[in-house]
Design a protein around this motif. Structure first.
Motif, short mmCIF file in Angstrom:
data_model
loop_
_atom_site.label_atom_id
_atom_site.label_comp_id
_atom_site.label_asym_id
_atom_site.label_seq_id
_atom_site.Cartn_x
_atom_site.Cartn_y
_atom_site.Cartn_z
N PRO A 186 0.80 -1.23 0.00
CA PRO A 186 0.00 0.00 0.00
C PRO A 186 0.83 1.28 0.00
O PRO A 186 0.30 2.36 -0.18
CB PRO A 186 -0.82 -0.12 1.29
N TRP A 187 2.14 1.16 0.17
CA TRP A 187 3.00 2.34 0.21
C TRP A 187 3.33 2.90 -1.17
O TRP A 187 3.90 3.99 -1.28
CB TRP A 187 4.30 2.04 0.97
N VAL A 188 2.95 2.19 -2.23
CA VAL A 188 3.23 2.68 -3.59
C VAL A 188 2.34 3.90 -3.85
O VAL A 188 1.13 3.85 -3.67
CB VAL A 188 2.96 1.59 -4.64
N ARG A 189 2.97 5.01 -4.24
CA ARG A 189 2.25 6.26 -4.46
C ARG A 189 2.91 7.03 -5.59
O ARG A 189 4.07 6.79 -5.91
CB ARG A 189 2.19 7.10 -3.20
N PRO A 190 2.19 7.97 -6.19
CA PRO A 190 2.79 8.78 -7.25
C PRO A 190 4.01 9.54 -6.74
O PRO A 190 4.06 9.98 -5.60
CB PRO A 190 1.66 9.75 -7.63
N GLU A 226 7.08 -9.42 -19.61
CA GLU A 226 8.03 -10.41 -19.10
C GLU A 226 9.06 -9.79 -18.16
O GLU A 226 9.84 -10.50 -17.54
CB GLU A 226 8.72 -11.11 -20.27
N HIS A 227 9.07 -8.48 -18.07
CA HIS A 227 9.98 -7.78 -17.17
C HIS A 227 9.30 -7.56 -15.81
O HIS A 227 8.10 -7.77 -15.68
CB HIS A 227 10.39 -6.44 -17.78
N VAL A 228 10.08 -7.12 -14.84
CA VAL A 228 9.54 -6.79 -13.52
C VAL A 228 10.01 -5.39 -13.12
O VAL A 228 11.09 -4.95 -13.53
CB VAL A 228 9.94 -7.81 -12.43
N ALA A 229 9.19 -4.72 -12.33
CA ALA A 229 9.52 -3.38 -11.84
C ALA A 229 10.03 -3.50 -10.41
O ALA A 229 9.54 -4.32 -9.62
CB ALA A 229 8.30 -2.50 -11.89
N LEU A 230 11.03 -2.70 -10.07
CA LEU A 230 11.57 -2.65 -8.71
C LEU A 230 11.38 -1.26 -8.15
O LEU A 230 11.70 -0.26 -8.80
CB LEU A 230 13.07 -2.98 -8.71
N LEU A 231 10.86 -1.20 -6.94
CA LEU A 231 10.69 0.06 -6.22
C LEU A 231 11.28 -0.10 -4.83
O LEU A 231 11.07 -1.13 -4.18
CB LEU A 231 9.21 0.44 -6.09
N ASP A 232 12.01 0.91 -4.36
CA ASP A 232 12.50 0.92 -2.99
C ASP A 232 11.39 1.43 -2.09
O ASP A 232 10.77 2.46 -2.38
CB ASP A 232 13.72 1.83 -2.83
N GLN A 233 11.15 0.71 -1.00
CA GLN A 233 10.14 1.16 -0.05
C GLN A 233 10.64 2.41 0.66
O GLN A 233 11.76 2.43 1.17
CB GLN A 233 9.85 0.06 0.97
N PRO A 234 9.84 3.48 0.68
CA PRO A 234 10.29 4.70 1.33
C PRO A 234 10.41 4.50 2.84
O PRO A 234 9.70 3.67 3.41
CB PRO A 234 9.20 5.73 1.00
N PRO A 235 11.32 5.23 3.49
CA PRO A 235 11.46 5.08 4.93
C PRO A 235 10.22 5.60 5.65
O PRO A 235 9.50 6.46 5.13
CB PRO A 235 12.68 5.95 5.27
N PRO A 236 9.95 5.08 6.86
CA PRO A 236 8.80 5.59 7.60
C PRO A 236 9.02 7.04 7.99
O PRO A 236 10.16 7.50 8.10
CB PRO A 236 8.75 4.68 8.84
N PRO A 237 7.95 7.79 8.21
CA PRO A 237 8.11 9.19 8.59
C PRO A 237 8.81 9.31 9.95
O PRO A 237 8.67 8.46 10.82
CB PRO A 237 6.68 9.73 8.66
#
Length: 139
Positions: free
Chosen positions: A52-56, A99-110
């Motif tokens: 749920p942390w994925v955001r614009p 066939e590819h995958v996306a990688l996102l770094d989870q942002p640090p908590p506030p």
């Protein structure tokens, strides 16, 4: 030596030791892998799933897992809801496919508010002890 001066020195030493200990252990950055549901010329849709942390505004990369995660593209998340997110390709080496995958770094908590930070209270303790010690030494 005066017991009060000894107490002030001990308090200063404890504050210095407590200030040297980190607030928390910092682990390696965590990246999450996302399935690409559909891909167009400059945008693609990724399945958010249980993240749920994925955001614009987040930036990520697209890799090819069949070629040892070779870089395919860089992207920015431009829209997101509870199920999917849309990525805008900002640079690519090859066309993005499903066939590819996306990688996102989870942002640090506030960060916690200033009055709940250990560093603030250590500064208060150190300041009081130093002021008290200077006051006693100036007598």
């Amino acid at each position: 030596m005066d017991p009060l001066v000894r107490w002030v020195r001990t308090a200063l030493l404890l504050a210095a030791v407590a200030g040297a200990v980190p607030d928390e252990a910092r682990a390696q950055e965590t990246s999450a892998r996302f399935e690409i549901a559909s891909a167009g010329d400059s945008t693609f849709t990724l399945v958010v799933g249980r993240h749920p942390w994925v955001r614009p505004g987040l930036y990520g990369i697209v890799v090819d897992p069949r070629q040892r995660d070779i870089l395919i593209a860089r992207f920015q998340v431009i829209a997101a809801d509870s199920a999917n997110a849309m990525g805008l390709v900002t640079g690519m080496t090859t066309r993005v496919t499903t066939e590819h995958v996306a990688l996102l770094d989870q942002p640090p908590p506030p960060a916690p508010p200033w009055h709940k930070r250990r560093s603030f209270w250590l500064g208060v303790l150190f300041g009081v002890a130093a002021g008290f010690g200077l006051g006693v030494a100036g007598r």
